[in-house]
Design a protein around this motif. Structure first.
Motif, mmCIF file in Angstrom:
data_model
loop_
_atom_site.group_PDB
_atom_site.id
_atom_site.type_symbol
_atom_site.label_atom_id
_atom_site.label_comp_id
_atom_site.label_asym_id
_atom_site.label_seq_id
_atom_site.Cartn_x
_atom_site.Cartn_y
_atom_site.Cartn_z
ATOM 1 N N UNK A 90 0.793 -1.229 0.000
ATOM 2 C CA UNK A 90 0.000 0.000 0.000
ATOM 3 C C UNK A 90 0.819 1.270 0.000
ATOM 4 N N UNK A 91 2.151 1.142 -0.093
ATOM 5 C CA UNK A 91 2.998 2.338 -0.061
ATOM 6 C C UNK A 91 4.392 1.979 -0.567
ATOM 7 N N UNK A 92 5.055 2.956 -1.165
ATOM 8 C CA UNK A 92 6.454 2.830 -1.543
ATOM 9 C C UNK A 92 7.124 4.181 -1.324
ATOM 10 N N UNK A 93 8.153 4.205 -0.505
ATOM 11 C CA UNK A 93 8.880 5.455 -0.257
ATOM 12 C C UNK A 93 9.492 5.980 -1.556
ATOM 13 N N UNK A 94 9.959 5.075 -2.404
ATOM 14 C CA UNK A 94 10.581 5.488 -3.665
ATOM 15 C C UNK A 94 9.567 6.037 -4.667
ATOM 16 N N UNK A 95 8.302 5.652 -4.537
ATOM 17 C CA UNK A 95 7.262 6.112 -5.467
ATOM 18 C C UNK A 95 6.277 7.074 -4.799
ATOM 19 N N UNK A 96 6.679 7.704 -3.727
ATOM 20 C CA UNK A 96 5.759 8.590 -3.000
ATOM 21 C C UNK A 96 5.298 9.781 -3.834
ATOM 22 N N UNK A 97 6.017 10.105 -4.898
ATOM 23 C CA UNK A 97 5.698 11.261 -5.735
ATOM 24 C C UNK A 97 4.614 10.976 -6.786
ATOM 25 N N UNK A 98 4.216 9.704 -7.012
ATOM 26 C CA UNK A 98 3.287 9.391 -8.109
ATOM 27 C C UNK A 98 1.907 10.032 -7.927
ATOM 28 N N UNK A 103 -1.110 11.569 -10.641
ATOM 29 C CA UNK A 103 -2.439 11.735 -10.046
ATOM 30 C C UNK A 103 -3.095 10.386 -9.745
ATOM 31 N N UNK A 104 -2.289 9.464 -9.186
ATOM 32 C CA UNK A 104 -2.828 8.174 -8.760
ATOM 33 C C UNK A 104 -2.450 7.927 -7.313
ATOM 34 N N UNK A 105 -3.185 7.052 -6.652
ATOM 35 C CA UNK A 105 -2.925 6.721 -5.257
ATOM 36 C C UNK A 105 -2.637 5.228 -5.124
ATOM 37 N N UNK A 106 -1.401 4.920 -4.726
ATOM 38 C CA UNK A 106 -1.034 3.524 -4.490
ATOM 39 C C UNK A 106 -1.901 2.944 -3.375
ATOM 40 N N UNK A 107 -2.163 3.738 -2.354
ATOM 41 C CA UNK A 107 -2.986 3.269 -1.231
ATOM 42 C C UNK A 107 -4.399 2.914 -1.684
ATOM 43 N N UNK A 108 -4.972 3.694 -2.587
ATOM 44 C CA UNK A 108 -6.328 3.411 -3.080
ATOM 45 C C UNK A 108 -6.360 2.115 -3.885
ATOM 46 N N UNK A 109 -5.344 1.904 -4.719
ATOM 47 C CA UNK A 109 -5.269 0.660 -5.485
ATOM 48 C C UNK A 109 -5.126 -0.515 -4.524
ATOM 49 N N UNK A 110 -4.219 -0.363 -3.561
ATOM 50 C CA UNK A 110 -3.954 -1.418 -2.587
ATOM 51 C C UNK A 110 -5.209 -1.790 -1.810
ATOM 52 N N UNK A 111 -5.978 -0.786 -1.436
ATOM 53 C CA UNK A 111 -7.197 -1.039 -0.674
ATOM 54 C C UNK A 111 -8.157 -1.948 -1.434
ATOM 55 N N UNK A 112 -8.197 -1.800 -2.732
ATOM 56 C CA UNK A 112 -9.112 -2.608 -3.549
ATOM 57 C C UNK A 112 -8.574 -4.011 -3.788
ATOM 58 N N UNK A 113 -7.303 -4.119 -4.179
ATOM 59 C CA UNK A 113 -6.778 -5.427 -4.587
ATOM 60 C C UNK A 113 -6.318 -6.304 -3.423
ATOM 61 N N UNK A 114 -6.318 -5.777 -2.188
ATOM 62 C CA UNK A 114 -5.886 -6.597 -1.059
ATOM 63 C C UNK A 114 -7.014 -6.941 -0.094
ATOM 64 N N UNK A 115 -8.229 -6.447 -0.360
ATOM 65 C CA UNK A 115 -9.359 -6.814 0.492
ATOM 66 C C UNK A 115 -9.708 -8.279 0.281
ATOM 67 N N UNK A 116 -10.399 -8.825 1.249
ATOM 68 C CA UNK A 116 -10.839 -10.215 1.127
ATOM 69 C C UNK A 116 -11.704 -10.371 -0.114
#
Length: 162
Positions: A90-98, A103-116
């Motif tokens: 849900x996060x990458x320090x190296x990609x924190x600028x994306x 204009x995308x959110x790694x956390x938002x993607x992670x929330x969807x693809x890692x839920x049960x």
């Protein structure tokens, strides 16, 4: 960085409705050049996942779930293991600028693809590059690879598989 002049890659997305028996029907596909240059393959892959997920897959899954009256499992197929690890974390320090550049959110993607799966119906799955259906939309392929890619996405002559 497929384009030598701009340094930009192309994102390829293909959404198919598939059965456990191996049949499938293409619902949508696209090839898109991102608005800015990605600094790594992993970054470009995350941008492609975001576009495919939020612009195509979630609206289609919502429609299909509504029509069928149940949650339909959706596999998000990715061939980059670093991308998979980042999306699971849900996060990458190296990609924190994306968030600012693409204009995308790694956390938002992670929330969807890692839920049960029972909750949302999404599952992040590693798929080898050679088996990615959207390759035909993102890169120049040799004749044999191109014919195989056409076969894989359902564009076929009546002759046997190449």
């Amino acid at each position: 960085a497929g384009d030598l002049q701009t340094g930009r890659s192309h994102s390829g997305v293909m959404v198919v409705l598939a059965s456990d028996e191996g049949t499938y029907f293409p619902l949508c596909w696209y090839s898109k050049r991102p608005g800015c240059v990605s600094r790594s393959t992993t970054e470009a892959e995350i941008v492609a996942v975001s576009g495919g997920l939020f612009n195509e897959t979630i609206p289609l899954q919502t429609l299909i779930d509504t029509i069928l009256g149940r949650i339909v499992e959706t596999e998000v197929k990715e061939d980059n293991t670093a991308c998979i690890q980042i999306l699971k974390a849900g996060y990458s320090a190296k990609l924190r600028y994306v968030n600012g550049t693409h204009r995308i959110s790694i956390a938002a993607i992670s929330e969807i693809v890692t839920k049960e799966e029972e909750e949302e119906g999404f599952k992040l799955v590693y798929t080898a590059s050679a088996d990615q259906l959207a390759n035909i939309f993102t890169k120049a392929l040799g004749k044999v690879s191109f014919l195989k890619a056409l076969w894989d996405i359902g564009i076929r002559k009546s002759s046997p598989k190449p």
